[in-house]
Design an enzyme around this catalytic site. Structure first.
Site, PDB file in Angstrom:
ATOM      1  N   ASP A 125       0.862  -1.173   0.000  1.00 58.24           N
ATOM      2  CA  ASP A 125       0.000   0.000   0.000  1.00 58.24           C
ATOM      3  C   ASP A 125       0.904   1.231   0.000  1.00 58.24           C
ATOM      4  O   ASP A 125       1.973   1.223   0.605  1.00 58.24           O
ATOM      5  CB  ASP A 125      -0.894  -0.039   1.237  1.00 58.24           C
ATOM      6  CG  ASP A 125      -1.936   1.066   1.231  1.00 58.24           C
ATOM      7  OD1 ASP A 125      -1.928   1.897   0.319  1.00 58.24           O
ATOM      8  OD2 ASP A 125      -2.761   1.085   2.157  1.00 58.24           O
ATOM      9  N   ASP A 150      -7.931  -7.330   1.153  1.00 58.86           N
ATOM     10  CA  ASP A 150      -7.044  -7.349   2.328  1.00 58.86           C
ATOM     11  C   ASP A 150      -7.790  -6.729   3.485  1.00 58.86           C
ATOM     12  O   ASP A 150      -8.702  -5.923   3.281  1.00 58.86           O
ATOM     13  CB  ASP A 150      -5.758  -6.559   2.065  1.00 58.86           C
ATOM     14  CG  ASP A 150      -5.981  -5.058   2.224  1.00 58.86           C
ATOM     15  OD1 ASP A 150      -5.599  -4.508   3.277  1.00 58.86           O
ATOM     16  OD2 ASP A 150      -6.569  -4.433   1.316  1.00 58.86           O
TER      17      ASP A 150
END
Length: 379
Positions: free
Chosen positions: A95, A274
């Site tokens: 990320d 996720d």
């Protein structure tokens, strides 16, 4: 050029669910997939060996913000990248840190250049730009890297959401340009996923999908959901995004969610998920199982010597009893946190494997509708 390839092999006739395979330089990922969150290069309380054998994880996450602050890019480059540093030879996604910067709203300032923020570790000031976030992710070396974006809060007014989305689009262009100007550091290719934003406004979401799609990335992500909006709104906006993102590219819904969230969003066309929920909830004594939700702290499990969940293909879940796990949790033994975390992750990976099998069988939609009430049952 991206080397990540996505091959869609099956579609469910009753929904938009699809079965596919993502090919990366560190191996293949079968979709739909759940990705355990290893924020600082570690999935909390779970070893890499457990991730591989008990959880059967195919890809895990790291986070740019946290890895940048500690251990830092100098250490990561000296190690040869995050794969070698943590001893994980399967795919990794990072990320960009946009969500972490969003969560630091009281201690950050956004400008066209980027986001100025204070470290949660020592209060030092740092600037994230589209360019240096790409540089940091080059140093980390993940197979899939995320574009830098702004995640607007919920609720946001229309004017703010539109400006935020347009800023994210300009940052996407700068991310792409930076990657084009910089080499892969470790002999394998990194693939950028830009992120759709637009808050809860359908016209902005569609405009963002159109813009993100035009960039021709290897895959696309949907951000800014599961941040406090009602579940029904999340599903509506996810459906809209899936209808407007390229069918031939993987779709990643960021930060979602409960087991039933995952099944519903698979039916809408999402391929990748996720969430910290399985490990965070596990550490607090909440277990997701194939029969429903267990609060292991309850006295009813004190003399239940049956396995935690023996039907999900996890040795740990089949080996340890509910009574023993309750004893460990009540005693505040670290082993209890590990068993609960490994079990929950193994359950999530079992769930997406089951989803893939039912997509192939052509009965995903009916199976999903039967499973969700069971998964929500409080045991």
């Amino acid at each position: 050029m991206p080397v990540l390839k996505f091959e869609m092999t099956h579609r469910d006739p009753g929904s938009s669910a699809r079965r596919g395979t993502i090919y990366t330089d560190h191996g293949i990922v079968e979709t739909p997939i759940f990705m355990p969150v290893g924020t600082v290069g570690s999935v909390k309380a779970v070893s890499q060996q457990q991730l591989q054998h008990d959880v059967q994880a195919e890809i895990i996450l790291g986070n740019t913000y946290h890895l940048y602050l500690r251990p830092g890019t100098e250490v990561l480059e000296a190690a040869g990248g995050l794969h070698r540093f943590m001893g994980w030879n399967k795919p990794i996604l990072t990320d960009s840190g946009g969500y972490q910067v969003f969560s630091l709203a009281a201690n950050r300032k956004l400008t066209e250049e980027g986001a100025l923020f204070q470290s949660h570790i020592d209060g030092s000031k740092h600037l994230f730009t589209a360019e240096n976030v790409m540089d940091i992710q080059r140093s980390i070396g993940a197979d899939i890297i995320m574009a830098f974006d702004e995640c607007p809060p919920y609720p946001s007014d229309y004017g703010y959401a539109k400006k935020s989305m347009e800023l994210t689009h300009r940052w996407v262009d700068r991310c792409i340009a930076r990657l084009d100007d910089t080499p892969d550091l470790y002999g394998y290719t990194q693939n950028l996923f830009p992120i759709v934003q637009g808050s809860t406004f359908p016209d902005l979401r569609k405009a963002s999908c159109d813009y993100i799609s035009s960039r021709g990335a290897a895959g696309n992500a949907i951000g800014g959901l599961s941040v406090g909006e009602p579940e029904s709104m999340m599903y509506e906006l996810t459906a809209l995004c899936c209808e407007n993102l390229p069918v031939e590219k993987p779709r990643y819904l960021m930060g979602v969610g409960t087991p039933w969230n995952i099944l519903e969003n698979i039916a809408l066309g999402i391929d990748m998920f996720d969430c910290v929920m399985p490990t965070r909830n596990g550490r607090n004594g909440m277990l997701f199982t194939s029969q429903g939700v267990i609060n292991i702290d309850n006295k009813k499990w004190e003399k239940d010597f049956s396995p935690i969940d023996e039907g999900i293909g996890s040795g740990i879940s089949a080996y340890y009893s509910k009574a023993y796990l309750r004893h460990l949790v009540k005693s505040k033994e670290i082993l209890g946190l590990t068993i609960a975390s490994v079990h929950n992750l193994a359950f999530y990976l079992w769930l997406v494997r089951e989803a893939r099998a039912h997509i192939v069988a052509g009965d995903y939609f009916s199976w999903k509708n039967e499973m969700i009430p069971l998964l929500k049952t409080r045991l």
